[in-house]
Each structure stands twice: as structure tokens, then as C-alpha cells.
Design an enzyme around this catalytic site. Structure first.
Site, PDB file in Angstrom:
ATOM      1  N   GLU A  43       0.855  -1.177   0.000  1.00  0.00           N
ATOM      2  CA  GLU A  43       0.000   0.000   0.000  1.00  0.00           C
ATOM      3  C   GLU A  43       0.902   1.241   0.000  1.00  0.00           C
ATOM      4  O   GLU A  43       1.240   1.767   1.069  1.00  0.00           O
ATOM      5  CB  GLU A  43      -0.905  -0.026   1.242  1.00  0.00           C
ATOM      6  N   ASP A  76      -0.064  -0.115  10.569  1.00  0.00           N
ATOM      7  CA  ASP A  76       0.300  -1.361  11.235  1.00  0.00           C
ATOM      8  C   ASP A  76       1.711  -1.821  10.891  1.00  0.00           C
ATOM      9  O   ASP A  76       2.185  -2.810  11.451  1.00  0.00           O
ATOM     10  CB  ASP A  76      -0.728  -2.460  10.900  1.00  0.00           C
ATOM     11  N   LYS A 132      -6.679  -5.986  11.359  1.00  0.00           N
ATOM     12  CA  LYS A 132      -7.327  -4.681  11.272  1.00  0.00           C
ATOM     13  C   LYS A 132      -8.212  -4.399  12.496  1.00  0.00           C
ATOM     14  O   LYS A 132      -8.310  -3.262  12.952  1.00  0.00           O
ATOM     15  CB  LYS A 132      -8.167  -4.618  10.001  1.00  0.00           C
ATOM     16  N   ASP A 134     -10.542   1.854   4.221  1.00  0.00           N
ATOM     17  CA  ASP A 134      -9.252   1.227   3.925  1.00  0.00           C
ATOM     18  C   ASP A 134      -8.411   2.274   3.197  1.00  0.00           C
ATOM     19  O   ASP A 134      -8.958   3.130   2.498  1.00  0.00           O
ATOM     20  CB  ASP A 134      -9.435   0.015   3.006  1.00  0.00           C
ATOM     21  N   ASP A 162     -15.254  -7.434  10.235  1.00  0.00           N
ATOM     22  CA  ASP A 162     -16.266  -6.410   9.987  1.00  0.00           C
ATOM     23  C   ASP A 162     -17.676  -7.021   9.957  1.00  0.00           C
ATOM     24  O   ASP A 162     -18.586  -6.520  10.621  1.00  0.00           O
ATOM     25  CB  ASP A 162     -15.967  -5.663   8.685  1.00  0.00           C
TER      26      ASP A 162
HETATM   27  O1  LIG Z   1      -2.981  -6.326  10.136  1.00  0.00           O
HETATM   28  C1  LIG Z   1      -3.644  -5.611   9.387  1.00  0.00           C
HETATM   29  C2  LIG Z   1      -4.198  -6.069   8.173  1.00  0.00           C
HETATM   30  C3  LIG Z   1      -4.921  -5.200   7.386  1.00  0.00           C
HETATM   31  N1  LIG Z   1      -5.087  -3.902   7.756  1.00  0.00           N
HETATM   32  C4  LIG Z   1      -5.855  -2.972   6.890  1.00  0.00           C
HETATM   33  O2  LIG Z   1      -7.153  -3.460   6.694  1.00  0.00           O
HETATM   34  C5  LIG Z   1      -7.638  -3.092   5.440  1.00  0.00           C
HETATM   35  C6  LIG Z   1      -8.239  -4.280   4.707  1.00  0.00           C
HETATM   36  O3  LIG Z   1      -7.296  -5.280   4.509  1.00  0.00           O
HETATM   37  P1  LIG Z   1      -7.038  -5.983   3.079  1.00  0.00           P
HETATM   38  O4  LIG Z   1      -5.953  -6.944   3.261  1.00  0.00           O
HETATM   39  O5  LIG Z   1      -6.931  -4.942   2.041  1.00  0.00           O
HETATM   40  O6  LIG Z   1      -8.379  -6.803   2.904  1.00  0.00           O
HETATM   41  P2  LIG Z   1      -9.490  -6.786   1.753  1.00  0.00           P
HETATM   42  O7  LIG Z   1      -9.890  -8.197   1.501  1.00  0.00           O
HETATM   43  O8  LIG Z   1      -9.112  -5.969   0.589  1.00  0.00           O
HETATM   44  O9  LIG Z   1     -10.605  -6.013   2.577  1.00  0.00           O
HETATM   45  C7  LIG Z   1     -11.973  -6.241   2.652  1.00  0.00           C
HETATM   46  O10 LIG Z   1     -12.315  -7.280   3.551  1.00  0.00           O
HETATM   47  C8  LIG Z   1     -11.848  -7.097   4.894  1.00  0.00           C
HETATM   48  C9  LIG Z   1     -12.341  -8.276   5.722  1.00  0.00           C
HETATM   49  O11 LIG Z   1     -13.716  -8.446   5.590  1.00  0.00           O
HETATM   50  C10 LIG Z   1     -12.330  -5.764   5.468  1.00  0.00           C
HETATM   51  O12 LIG Z   1     -11.738  -5.542   6.713  1.00  0.00           O
HETATM   52  C11 LIG Z   1     -11.947  -4.646   4.525  1.00  0.00           C
HETATM   53  O13 LIG Z   1     -12.386  -3.405   5.006  1.00  0.00           O
HETATM   54  C12 LIG Z   1     -12.550  -4.933   3.159  1.00  0.00           C
HETATM   55  O14 LIG Z   1     -12.240  -3.877   2.254  1.00  0.00           O
HETATM   56  C13 LIG Z   1      -6.474  -2.447   4.681  1.00  0.00           C
HETATM   57  O15 LIG Z   1      -6.632  -1.045   4.686  1.00  0.00           O
HETATM   58  C14 LIG Z   1      -5.270  -2.842   5.503  1.00  0.00           C
HETATM   59  O16 LIG Z   1      -4.291  -1.868   5.457  1.00  0.00           O
HETATM   60  C15 LIG Z   1      -4.572  -3.450   8.952  1.00  0.00           C
HETATM   61  O17 LIG Z   1      -4.734  -2.287   9.294  1.00  0.00           O
HETATM   62  N2  LIG Z   1      -3.871  -4.314   9.736  1.00  0.00           N
HETATM   63 MN   LIG Z   2      -8.065  -4.241   0.312  1.00  0.00          MN
END
Ligand SMILES: O=c1ccn([C@@H]2O[C@H](COP(=O)(O)OP(=O)(O)O[C@H]3O[C@H](CO)[C@@H](O)[C@H](O)[C@H]3O)[C@@H](O)[C@H]2O)c(=O)[nH]1
Ligand SMILES: [Mn+2]
Length: 546
Positions: free
Chosen positions: A111, A140, A279, A303, A442
């Protein structure tokens, strides 16, 4: 205000075409029953060829019929929402609540900091009183590079925010704004100036990120970098909290002399021996830290790869939270997850059916899921408050006053709230805040909020509220879908399963809607059977279809 004069801040309408859809669905149901009947009456006798395969087909068709019935809960009651922002401003212009925006990032390699700060700038420039807006970035990775980029962004925001407001532009993510413009729009002097400032900043960030180290000049200029002296790795460092601007300070003004929103950087403590809960852990640390700085009663979560594409989203959302008659039961407002990088036919990563149909259907039954980004919550409900008809939530919660301590003392005091051990022997991650232990924290969190009696709202404005990037290749899509389907299935078997925990608490239609998502992965068993076994039987010359 007299009862007769009451004008709602939002309205809820039934989607068009519901009757036609219901007729269509009823005809499909008849078809399904006919197929079941046919299968049942034509099972080959014991000893006849293909008996086992036929019974298997019957099983698969029973499952499909059952699953189809579940999906009807997502289609039967589709509703649409509409807000009246002008009424909100007329009635509450001076009483708008504070709003805290949480942006999460986890890895500067995946990112890029320049993307992260574009998201941050887009949410800082909401069409909303800046003294009531606070933006928190959770990092993080605890990366000095991301912090450096945020520092640059906070300087650039002094030019960017007035530019957005003076020229009333959309979208307010600088990168998205510049790419959205045609060549003819680019001759104006103000434009050239702001574009030059942005390009210079983007260049500096790129150079620093490529080198991977912060220049000494920056380190001298901002003492904040000293917090990285004891940093050993992404997974092993102390909490780092930096308040880059605090709207309680008179000095934090933009070039037009207008107050800037509060901007805070947080990297919670990470230690190898303490599990960090992804997250959800980051969000809970943000909830605690923000409660001591701005304590906004409304929290927006995005995000880092999803910028605000509509500067009026906060006002729109407040229509749902501030209506005198209908708002008291609403806990969160979820916007669709829209993407700008999908392929033409949205081959991968498409959420078109979910966003365009199913969430409208859930909204008709009590409200959509919380899907992690583009969602506004009430702070209280996120922290576990139960719904009660008699105790209405007050949006005028007090902001912690500016204490005697200086900003460094304040940072140090609050860093403890983001330490690894803070949550030990507390209800955080369980009864308070986002729930731990599930890959889709979530969805689980939203479900338990709804089980406490709250409703949610699905709001899909004409101008998209948020735009992000999604998976565009098969392997990315598989990884993401595996995580989602695994997470949803886990919820089904967890303590908070909609099937037992939700029973009697959720609207039955909503419960079936949750089950549709929870049973999404088991659905593959019948699908695989149906697509493989008949062909194998054909090799033996037996047809399993009439
Ligand atoms: O240890 C962590 C892992 C992830 N993130 C943040 O969480 C968000 C979502 O993570 P990502 O790996 O991009 O997951 P996605 O599958 O793209 O995300 C979707 O699915 C996730 C689980 O349902 C939700 O939390 C997200 O908001 C949703 O956009 C991103 O902004 C990451 O930077 C953290 O802050 N800490
Ligand atoms: Mn994502």
C-alpha cells in the site's frame, strides 16, 4: 417544531419492479418444485444403472432449491434511500457532531504511502467544518516512510483544502482529481500552482520511498522521527503516536487562515509474543486513542486504498443519524464498495450483484452488513451499546478539553492506550469494539451490533461515495474470496452464528440474508457434484438429465 411541520431528513422508498420480480420468483419456485417432483418420481430402481448418481443429483437440486430460497431474502424487499442535506443544514448547521475518520494501512510495500496520503487528503477535505473533523491514520507497519508521507501531506493540506473549497472540486483525492481532468482545464494559474505543489510532494515521497531511508534534513526538522530510534521491525516496536495537527490549536491554519482538521498518526505497539488481531486490533486502538483526542460520536472507517469520491458523504450520512423520528435505531451507514480498476466486464473483483441488488434487499430487512470500508458508525454502538427505545444517543458528546500538558506529554500518555498489554483482562475485541478471531471481523461486528437491536442503512448516492482498488487477477481474487468465504463460514459455526445467536434477535429476512453469505462456500459441494458427475456418467452411457 410542531408535529405537522416535521420534514424527514431522509426517505426510504421501495425499489421499482418489486412486483414483477416477485412474479418471476414465484414462477421460478414452481419450476424448482417441478424439477424436484420429476427427480423424486424417476429414481432408478435398486439395481438399475445410475441410481446412486441420480439420488446425488436429487440431493444437489434440493440444496440448490434451498439456497435459492435463502437468496430470495436478498431480493424480495429491495429499498432505496434518499437524503435531504439542505434540511439538515437548515436545522442543524451549528450543531453538527464531530466526526472521526479512521484510515488503516498495513504495509508500505503493498500500500504505497503516496496512495495512503491521497486517501487521507480526500477525507480531510470533506465539505464539513474542519474543527469538527479529525483524521487518524493507523499504520500497522509502523513505517517511518508512511509517517514521512503523512507529514508531507499535512503540509500540502494547507494548500489543498482551500483549493478544494474555493473551486468546489470533486473528487478530492489529488491524484484522482488530476487524472480526472481534461487537458483544456489545465491552463488556469491556480490549477498550475496546486499541481506543481502536488507533483513536487509526490516526487519527494517517491525518492524517499525508493531510497527507503528518511533524509537527515527531515529528521532534524521534525523531532517525531526520533521515535523510530528504538524501532526494530514491523512486528516489534513501541507505540508511536504523533498529533500532526490539532484543531484545538489556533496555529493550525491553512493558507486562507482557516483551521485545519485534526490529523493524527498512530502505529500501535507490536511485539512478537503478542497477537495483533489484524485490522480489528488496529481499529480498537484507534477507538481508544481518538476518544482522548477528539472523541467524535460518529466514526468513519476506510481502507487506505479507498478514497472519498464525494465531499458530501458526511452530510448525507448525518441525515440518517440526526432525523428526529427515525434515526434513533440506526447504528451504522454502509456505502457500497466501488472500484475504479476493474476490467471492462468486471471479470474479477466485481461486487456488482451485492452492491446493486443484495444490499438493497438487506436494507429492506433491517440493514446491510458492515463491510469494513466506507462505513459510518456511532461510536457508542461500535463500543457495544445495546439498543433501547428509551435511551436515545446524544450526538453532542463533549470533546476532551485541551489539558495543561503539552502535545508530547499527551502523546506519551495516550501511547499506553495502543500498547500490546492494554487489552489484557478487558472486554476489548469481545464485548467492546471490533470483534477478534475472525477473518471478516467487519461482518461479525456488524452482525452483533444488529443482534443488539440496532438497524443499519445502505446508502448508494448517485455520485459514488468511495472509490478503491480491487483484485484484478484470478489469483488475487481467489485469495480474497477464500478469506471471505472462510470467514463467513466461521461465523456460521461460531458463538455468534446467525442461526442460533441471531435467532429471535434479527429480523427473519435479515437472518436468511446472513445465512446466504455464511453458506456461500458449502454451496460449492453441490455445484462441483452437478458439474462433474453427470459428465462422468455420460462416459458410461448413462444420462442423469431427462
Ligand atoms: O494487520 C492488518 C491487516 C490489514 N489492515 C488494513 O485493513 C484493510 C483491509 O485489509 P485488506 O488486506 O486490504 O483486505 P481486503 O480483503 O481488501 O478487505 C476487505 O475485507 C476485509 C475483511 O472483511 C475488510 O476488513 C476490509 O475493510 C474490506 O475492504 C487495509 O486497509 C489494511 O491496510 C490493517 O490495518 N492491519
Ligand atoms: Mn483491500
Amino acid at each position: 417544531m410542531g408535529k405537522a411541520k416535521y420534514e424527514p431528513l431522509f426517505e426510504t422508498k421501495k425499489a421499482k419492479g418489486r412486483i414483477i420480480y416477485r412474479l418471476f420468483a414465484t414462477s421460478l419456485l414452481c419450476g424448482i418444485i417441478l424439477i424436484w417432483t420429476y427427480r423424486l418420481y424417476n429414481i432408478p430402481k435398486p439395481g438399475e444403472n445410475g441410481r446412486l448418481g441420480w439420488i446425488g443429483m436429487f440431493g444437489a437440486e434440493l440444496w440448490f432449491g434451498f439456497y435459492w430460497l435463502l437468496t430470495q431474502s436478498l431480493r424480495w424487499n429491495r429499498t432505496l434511500r434518499h437524503t435531504f442535506r439542505d434540511r439538515l443544514l437548515q436545522r442543524y448547521e451549528n450543531e453538527l457532531p464531530r466526526v472521526d475518520v479512521f484510515v488503516c494501512t498495513a504495509d508500505p510495500a503493498i500500500e504505497p504511502p503516496i496512495m495512503v496520503i491521497n486517501t487521507v487528503l480526500s477525507v480531510m477535505s470533506y465539505n464539513y467544518p474542519p474543527e469538527k473533523l479529525s483524521v487518524y491514520l493507523s499504520d500497522d507497519a509502523g513505517s517511518a516512510l508512511t509517517f514521512y508521507a503523512l507529514l508531507e501531506a499535512s503540509r500540502f493540506s494547507k494548500h489543498w483544502l482551500p483549493y478544494c473549497k474555493n473551486f468546489n472540486i470533486e473528487p478530492r483525492s489529488p491524484a484522482a482529481y488530476f487524472t480526472s481532468l481534461s487537458a483544456s482545464a489545465q491552463s488556469d494559474a491556480h490549477f498550475s500552482e496546486i499541481k506543481r505543489l502536488y507533483d513536487d510532494m509526490a516526487n519527494r515521497i517517491e525518492v524517499v520511498c525508493r531510497a527507503g531511508v528518511i533524509p537527515d534534513k527531515e529528521k532534524l526538522e521534525h523531532t517525531g522521527f526520533s521515535k523510530w530510534d528504538s524501532y526494530s521491525s514491523k512486528g516489534n516496536h513501541a507505540s508511536i503516536l504523533q498529533i500532526l495537527s490539532d484543531s484545538r490549536d489556533e496555529e493550525t491554519k491553512d493558507v486562507d487562515g482557516v483551521i485545519l482538521p485534526t490529523l493524527v498518526y498512530l502505529a500501535r505497539e507490536k511485539r512478537p509474543q503478542h497477537f495483533h488481531n489484524f485490522k480489528a486490533g488496529a481499529m480498537n486502538a484507534l477507538i481508544r486513542v481518538s476518544s482522548e483526542i477528539s472523541n467524535g460520536p460518529i466514526i468513519l472507517n476506510v481502507d487506505c486504498d479507498m478514497y472519498s469520491n464525494n465531499s458530501n458523504s458526511i452530510q448525507d450520512t448525518l441525515c440518517f443519524f440526526m432525523d428526529e423520528e427515525k434515526s434513533h435505531e440506526i447504528a451504522f451507514v454502509q456505502f457500497p464498495q466501488s472500484f475504479e480498476n476493474t476490467t471492462k466486464n468486471e471479470l474479477y473483483g466485481s461486487l456488482r450483484v451485492i452492491d446493486g441488488v443484495e444490499f438493497h434487499g438487506m436494507d429492506g430487512n433491517g440493514g446491510p452488513l458492515y463491510t469494513g470500508t466506507g462505513c459510518f458508525h456511532r461510536r457508542d454502538t461500535l463500543c457495544g451499546r445495546e439498543f433501547s427505545k428509551d435511551a436515545q444517543i446524544d450526538l453532542k458528546s463533549a470533546r476532551p478539553g485541551k489539558m495543561e500538558e503539552n502535545v508530547h506529554e499527551l502523546e506519551e500518555r495516550l501511547e499506553i492506550l495502543a500498547s500490546c498489554t492494554y487489552e489484557e483482562n478487558t472486554q476489548w475485541g469481545n464485548e467492546i469494539g471490533l470483534k477478534y478471531g475472525c477473518p471478516v471481523e467487519d461482518v461479525l461486528t456488524g452482525l452483533t451490533i444488529q443482534c443488539k437491536g440496532w438497524k443499519s442503512v445502505y446508502y448508494k448516492p448517485e455520485r459514488k461515495g468511495f472509490l478503491g482498488v480491487t483484485a484484478t487477477t484470478l489469483d488475487q481474487t481467489l485469495v480474497q474470496h477464500k478469506r471471505w468465504s472462510e470467514g463467513d463460514l466461521m461465523i456460521l459455526f461460531s458463538k455468534y452464528s446467525p442461526a442460533w445467536y441471531g435467532l429471535g434477535k434479527l429480523n427473519p429476512g435479515l437472518l436468511l440474508g446472513y445465512l446466504t453469505y455464511c453458506l456461500w462456500s458449502p454451496n460449492c459441494v453441490a455445484t462441483l457434484y452437478y458439474s462433474i458427475v453427470p459428465s462422468l456418467y455420460l462416459l458410461k452411457g448413462i444420462s442423469l438429465f431427462p
